[in-house]
Design a protein around this motif. Structure first.
Motif: not given
Lengths: 246, 473
Positions: B261-270
């Motif tokens: 929702s935030a950046t379109g990443q599946k998970l944030s890096v950390y």
């Protein structure tokens, strides 16, 4: 000063005033997480090649570099090559017991300056600071992996004895070595494993679990993607096609 | 936000933002990019919708037993050797953190991005007490050097050009750097690396806290969250009470939708799961771990009209899709939390009077509900706020009278039809190219900033009546 009793009493007073709430439930948790975690591993074992392939695809998509070697003995050669190409010489590595093998001698033989982490705690604060300063100077960090998550291309790494948090954080290059036993497919399965790691009868571990999904990145200046802002600018996942722990 | 800034009326702040051509371009590019990334992330994630429903249900279930979950969280943290503190007000939260800093003898505090600490104006208090706070998220670091406030929840410095950042670094860090994001980032890395290794105190927020295990969860892309929780001797996490989740199983459901929702990443890096202070056998990690549970208006809304805003995960998705935010950016809102959800959170934290103007800074189009990972019905609550402002006579008197008259007019068909005819006559001197322009006196406030369409030569009702007559013939 607000005490816990005051604080909770206020919450309860407000909660009693709520009207017409809809029925809602939290997620159902595994009843016996450690047994369920074992079941997941057994179920995943036969289809590890598919899981690995999906992991590779997702890991590369987030900017990771994937390598595959036949045996653990091939790792020092690979690491030395990576270091040479990047003009890196100083390596910090997890303790042999945490890594599953003693690679320090083989790395040293290839001209690297290797600092292996001690098995457990150090005597005092001064010793700990001195060690941390040396970790901070290292260019390459060599660690193991607790879970490799195919759905997201994520490496899950737990802190603990012989496996300090900063080995995968302070050096510019992080190299993580894993085998098929840590592969899982989905975040849902990770949830079961996390429950198992926190079960009352689970073995002790460190205080931090890190999910690492690619190299450190930012887009804070004009939305331009930049790698290595605080953590490593490169993350390498080395798959060993044999059981690391024999 | 400084007092001076808030003394400027919202209309002027918004107007200033709309005349800032760089800001307009940056906002357009950033929000459009985030919208696209989010859409792609959910497009190849068929289970996304079901997970959003699950996440929403978990938030509601958590609020229905908030007391139990917080009690369990506190017990878990204490079992691990951590300390839990309770803050009803921002003053109390600041006093708690300052006391911890004083006992630790801290001179420098490194901070990972935390909206809760922004909300309690912690940095100012630390500085006054002789502790230098250092923001370590790159965007937050930039705006701290510039003495500004974040303009977007997840991209705090989108209002600055790389040229401005280079000038800022030259002035504040005495370092000459090319106006290139890569070079600027490397300078920040070196500067902040020093701070991480020297700081005595690490301060973070919490994206989630798992009650069952006492785990504080931090989501970052840069790795500063890991630094702040690993290197200093003392770690303080400040969190709003609504951030508690019952179990690890629940946590994974939120993680699966948050970054998408935030950046379109599946998970944030950390994603960093921190369970209390350093353990036996560990070489690193803080000696002390403190968790500050913050009320600041939240508990009062448990049974209030803004209850649903307590589901918020602070992903920023509603900002990007909001037609008002896209025009004016975060600063014009004038408070810690911008955008549609920010209006509700500001009302929660500071009372409805604080959003007298902001309650109207929404077209009620509903794009925010569609984008929200937990489907918070923001327009419903904004309407409720507007009603409350009117009923409690907090809305400006002119507005109350105007809308009161309109309500009467709309409820009386004959009067309405008469008004349409009169309006058609009165608009003649002002109607140009299909819009009414340059109305006199207070009415000009409307026509100066938007197009007021002319009343049609024949109203719908008149045309309808004519059609009926034709039919009968």
């Amino acid at each position: 000063m607000t005490t816990q009793a005051d604080f909770l009493a206020r919450i309860r007073t407000e909660m009693r005033k709520t009207r017409g709430l809809f029925a809602a439930a939290t997620a159902p948790r595994p009843a016996a997480p450690r047994a369920e975690a074992e079941a997941i591993r057994r179920e995943l074992a036969p289809r590890w090649p598919e899981t690995l392939e999906r992991f590779r695809r997702e890991f590369e998509r987030v900017g990771g570099v994937f390598h595959r070697v036949a045996a653990l003995g091939d790792v020092p050669h690979l690491v030395a090559g990576l270091a040479r190409e990047r003009e890196a010489r100083r390596v910090v590595a997890w303790h042999a017991a945490a890594l599953g093998a003693d690679l320090a001698a083989a790395l040293t033989a290839r001209g690297l300056d290797v600092l292996a982490m001690p098995a457990g705690e150090l005597g005092d604060e001064a010793e700990r600071r001195a060690l941390r300063a040396r970790i901070a100077e290292a260019e390459l960090g060599l660690t193991g992996v607790d879970l490799a998550v195919a759905e997201t291309g994520t490496l899950v790494v737990r802190s603990g004895a012989g496996r300090p948090r900063s080995t995968s954080l302070l050096p510019s290059y992080h190299v993580a070595v894993f085998d098929r036993s840590v592969l899982v497919e989905s975040l849902r399965q990770v949830g079961v494993l996390l429950e198992a790691w926190h079960a009352p009868d689970a073995p002790p571990a460190g205080a931090v679990t890190s999910f690492i999904t690619g190299p450190s990145r930012t887009a804070d200046i004009e939305l331009t993607l930049t790698r290595g802002v605080h953590g490593p600018k490169e993350v390498h996942a080395v798959f060993v096609n044999a059981d690391i722990r024999g | 936000m400084s007092e001076g800034e808030l003394a400027t009326p919202f209309r002027e702040r918004a107007g200033r933002a709309m005349r800032d051509t760089f800001l307009q371009e940056a906002l357009g590019i950033a929000t459009t990019k985030f919208i696209g990334l989010r859409r792609e992330a959910f497009a190849d994630f068929p289970e996304g919708d079901a997970l959003r429903d699950r996440a929403r249900a978990i938030k509601e279930a958590m609020l229905q037993r908030l007391d139990e979950h917080l009690e369990r969280l506190a017990a878990s943290v204490e079992r691990l050797g951590g300390r839990v503190h309770y803050a009803t007000t921002p003053e109390e939260a600041r006093a708690i953190v300052l006391d911890i800093a004083r006992r630790a003898g801290a001179r420098t505090a490194v901070k990972s991005k935390s909206m809760a600490s922004e909300e309690i104006l912690l940095n100012e208090a630390l500085e006054a007490a002789g502790v230098t706070p250092v923001e370590t998220d790159l965007g937050e670091y930039i705006i701290q050097l510039a003495h500004e406030r974040p303009s977007h929840i997840i991209a705090p410095a989108i209002h600055k050009t790389k040229g401005q950042v280079a000038e800022l670094f030259a002035r504040e860090l005495k370092r000459r750097v090319a106006a290139d994001p890569e070079a600027l980032t490397q300078v920040a890395r070196a500067e902040l690396r020093e701070k991480f290794l020297k700081a005595d105190l690490g301060i973070t927020g919490a994206n989630f806290a798992v009650a069952e295990t006492g785990t504080v969860v931090l989501v970052t892309n840069e790795g500063n969250g890991r630094m702040v929780t690993s290197l200093p001797r003392v770690h303080v996490a400040i969190m709003g009470v609504e951030k508690v989740v019952p179990s690890m199983t629940d946590l994974m459901i939120f993680l699966a939708i948050l970054a998408r929702s935030a950046t379109g990443q599946k998970l944030s890096v950390y994603t960093t799961l921190v369970q209390g202070p350093r353990r036996a056998g560990e070489l690193e990690g803080p000696d002390e771990f403190h968790l500050v549970l913050l009320d600041n208006g939240r508990i009062g809304e448990l049974a209030g009209p803004l209850r649903e805003a307590l589901y918020c995960l602070r992903c920023g998705a509603c900002l990007n899709v909001c037609p008002v935010y896209r025009q004016i950016g975060g600063h014009a809102y004038g408070h810690t939390y911008p955008g549609p959800i920010g209006i509700l959170l500001t009302a929660m934290l500071s009372g409805p009077a604080a959003v007298r103007d902001l309650a109207h800074a929404s077209s009620l189009c509903g794009a925010c509900v569609d984008a929200c990972p937990v489907r918070i019905d923001i327009p419903r609550m904004l309407l409720g706020l507007r009603r409350e402002l009117d009923e409690r006579r907090l809305a400006p008197w002119g507005e109350r009278i105007a809308f009161g008259l309109l309500a009467r007019l709309l409820a009386r068909p004959r009067l309405y039809r008469l008004a349409a005819r009169v309006g058609r006559l009165l608009q003649r001197p002002f109607a140009r190219d299909g819009a009414v322009r340059g109305l006199p006196l207070a009415l000009g406030n409307w026509t100066q900033r938007r197009d007021l369409p002319v009343i049609a030569p024949r109203t719908f009702q008149e045309r309808w009546a004519a059609l009926r007559r034709e039919d009968r013939r």
